[in-house]
Design a protein around this motif. Structure first.
Motif, PDB file in Angstrom:
ATOM      1  N   ALA A  52       0.719  -1.211   0.051  1.00 17.93           N
ATOM      2  CA  ALA A  52       0.102   0.130  -0.370  1.00 17.93           C
ATOM      3  C   ALA A  52       0.605   1.473  -0.152  1.00 17.93           C
ATOM      4  O   ALA A  52       0.755   2.675  -0.483  1.00 17.93           O
ATOM      5  N   ALA A  53       2.014   1.077   0.697  1.00 14.55           N
ATOM      6  CA  ALA A  53       3.315   2.622   1.125  1.00 14.55           C
ATOM      7  C   ALA A  53       3.143   2.486  -0.667  1.00 14.55           C
ATOM      8  O   ALA A  53       3.816   3.710  -1.432  1.00 14.55           O
ATOM      9  N   GLU A  54       3.438   1.372  -1.616  1.00 18.65           N
ATOM     10  CA  GLU A  54       4.538   1.754  -2.534  1.00 18.65           C
ATOM     11  C   GLU A  54       3.619   2.104  -3.894  1.00 18.65           C
ATOM     12  O   GLU A  54       3.658   3.117  -3.979  1.00 18.65           O
ATOM     13  N   ILE A  55       2.280   1.907  -3.347  1.00 22.91           N
ATOM     14  CA  ILE A  55       1.271   2.162  -4.523  1.00 22.91           C
ATOM     15  C   ILE A  55       0.753   3.693  -4.198  1.00 22.91           C
ATOM     16  O   ILE A  55       1.120   4.808  -4.678  1.00 22.91           O
ATOM     17  N   LEU A  56       1.263   3.979  -2.964  1.00 23.03           N
ATOM     18  CA  LEU A  56       0.958   5.963  -2.314  1.00 23.03           C
ATOM     19  C   LEU A  56       1.790   6.824  -3.105  1.00 23.03           C
ATOM     20  O   LEU A  56       1.824   7.468  -3.404  1.00 23.03           O
ATOM     21  N   ARG A  57       3.630   6.079  -2.689  1.00 14.53           N
ATOM     22  CA  ARG A  57       4.303   6.368  -3.311  1.00 14.53           C
ATOM     23  C   ARG A  57       4.219   7.234  -4.377  1.00 14.53           C
ATOM     24  O   ARG A  57       4.836   8.007  -5.294  1.00 14.53           O
ATOM     25  N   ASN A  58       4.013   5.713  -5.775  1.00 16.40           N
ATOM     26  CA  ASN A  58       4.108   5.672  -6.982  1.00 16.40           C
ATOM     27  C   ASN A  58       2.546   6.532  -7.371  1.00 16.40           C
ATOM     28  O   ASN A  58       3.074   7.498  -8.678  1.00 16.40           O
TER      29      ASN A  58
END
Ligand code: NDP
Length: 453
Positions: A52-58
């Motif tokens: 989820a963190a990666e999706i938010l950052r991307n």
């Protein structure tokens, strides 16, 4: 349910509210999801939070623009908000196992006794529009990590954000209905709380909403966490590092266009540095760029809704009538959008709204105190108790005074902020319970004692 751009006053989109049947189905599915989700390995939950963190950052720019369009926050601050959500997810992605490990009780030599932290079930979150992503992720990351499932009743003016947040969890690979949004108005919240599938509720918002939810939840014997308003004091002592105090004061009051529960609202300044602080503070406030929140250089955008801006202006007018001096700002800007200029009030009488109520917009009350003793007395002269800050070069003195401020958190020489590593919440009319850190993940768990003889 309509989402209206507060900058242009144009309708962005409209959404059909969930019917009672759809709400019932969503809760049934959430409850079913809990049966499996609660049994997953914590390691697996951590991995999904990392996703989820990666999706938010991307996708931070896209989400930030959605936030800005729906509630008017300057886009650079919206990007920072999305990044903070990623950090919140990462914090629990790294720490959940440690924070949830059994706690051995050392005072029972005759047996093996320990506490297990088990999830409760479906947790309802009633959330506000001011940090539409962060407030939801601040709840969701620890709650999901603990093995609960979450249903979000977001504020009615940010339905696009509500659906986008649901999508982040879906894309991250969380099981269907582990986290879902209910598009409903506040009048439907009671029915959700009383639904037998819902085990606990958290609210961030006004005292009115907090009391209404807590009343129903109390009748139903369901646990609540309440994060409500604040009128945080910003105490400037005679030995304060004035440059950083002024710089932080300007940000602390005006970030998020002033719409923050932990914004500094009352600047309590001791006589010796009052004039210098106030002059420099007013100068800093006047330099803020007010305008289109999609413009990267904007510091202060519109207020999120017309009614909220009108209420804020009413508080300023009443304070002025009671004797306060409006040094800068003080009336809505002309033209489209709900723009209220950064405003500074001095000579603020004790009981006027700027001193005694929460001002949820860019309005600062600067209050003179004779000395540190009086400053602390003024700082505590509020029914709220969310945060506070003290500014002094003498750190020991700062810590001593921090102990005397009635609040859930006090920062010495730093802006009041919510940070995943430390607990966050209030006392008095600011609510109860804690979010974030270890305390936050332990709010919605069964602290089960196991005794093996
Ligand atoms: P609200 O407290 O009304 O809204 C926050 C959330 O609570 C929304 O999801 C809202 O739903 C819901 N809600 C409102 N009333 C009830 C109720 N009776 N039962 C259940 N849920 C309810 O805040 P506002 O947006 O109206 O802002 C008013 C004031 O609240 C601000 O000026 C500020 O002082 C304070 N506030 C504090 C916040 C904080 O961070 N602590 C955040 C936002 C506001 P819906 O949108 O459908 O009405």
């Amino acid at each position: 349910m309509e989402s209206v751009n507060p900058t242009t006053e144009e309708t962005i989109d409209s959404y059909a509210e969930y019917t009672d049947g759809e709400v019932e189905t969503a809760l049934e599915e959430a409850d079913r999801a809990f049966a499996d989700w609660s049994q997953t390995e914590i390691r697996e939950r951590q991995q999904l939070l990392a996703n989820a963190a990666e999706i938010l950052r991307n996708n931070k720019q896209e989400y930030a623009e959605l936030i800005t369009r729906e509630m008017g926050k300057p886009v650079s601050q919206a990007v920072a908000e999305v990044e903070k959500c990623a950090w919140g997810c990462e914090f629990y992605a790294e720490r959940a196992i440690e924070l949830l490990q059994n706690e051995v009780i050392g005072t029972v030599p005759e047996a093996k006794a320990y506490v297990r932290y088990e999830p409760l079930g479906v947790v309802l979150a009633v959330m506000p529009w001011n940090y539409p992503f962060w407030q939801a992720f601040r709840f969701a990351a620890p709650t999901l990590a603990a093995g609960n499932v979450g249903v979000l009743k977001h504020a009615s003016n940010v339905p696009g954000c509500a659906l986008a947040i649901e999508e982040v969890f879906e894309k991250a690979g969380f099981p269907e209905s582990a986290f879902s949004s209910l598009l409903i108005g506040s009048s439907k919240v009671d029915d959700v709380i009383t639904n037998s599938r819902v085990r606990a509720v958290t609210v961030t918002g006004s005292e009115f909403a907090g009391k209404a939810v807590a009343e129903t939840a109390g009748r139903e014997l369901k646990k609540t966490v309440l994060e409500l308003g604040g009128s945080d004091p910003f105490v400037v002592l005679e030995d304060a590092p004035l440059e950083s105090a002024v710089e932080t004061a300007v940000t602390a009051r005006n970030q998020n266009s002033g719409q923050s529960c932990i914004a500094a609202k009352r600047f309590v300044v001791v006589d010796e540095v009052y004039d210098e602080f106030t002059d420099r503070f007013v100068e800093g406030v006047r330099e803020l760029e007010v305008g289109d929140p999609l413009d990267e250089s904007t510091d202060v955008g519109p207020q999120a809704r017309a009614g909220l801006m009108e209420e804020l202006h009413e508080q300023v007018e009443q304070s002025r009538e009671a004797g306060a001096t409006v040094v800068t700002g003080g009336k809505p800007l002309e033209g489209d959008g709900h723009f209220y200029p950064p405003t500074v009030l001095t000579d603020v009488p004790r009981d006027c709204p700027a001193a005694s109520e929460e001002t949820f917009g860019p309005v600062a009350a600067v209050i003179r105190a004779d000395d540190a003793e009086e400053a602390i007395e003024i700082a505590n002269r509020t029914r709220y108790g969310l945060g506070g800050s003290v500014w002094t070069e003498d750190l020991e003195r700062g810590e001593r005074l921090a102990g005397r401020i009635e609040a859930g958190c006090v920062f010495v020489n730093e802006i009041v902020k919510s940070d995943p590593r430390v607990p966050f919440g209030g006392i008095k009319d600011s609510g109860y319970g804690r979010e974030l850190s270890q305390q936050g993940i332990h709010e919605f768990v069964n602290e089960k004692t196991v005794w093996v003889q």
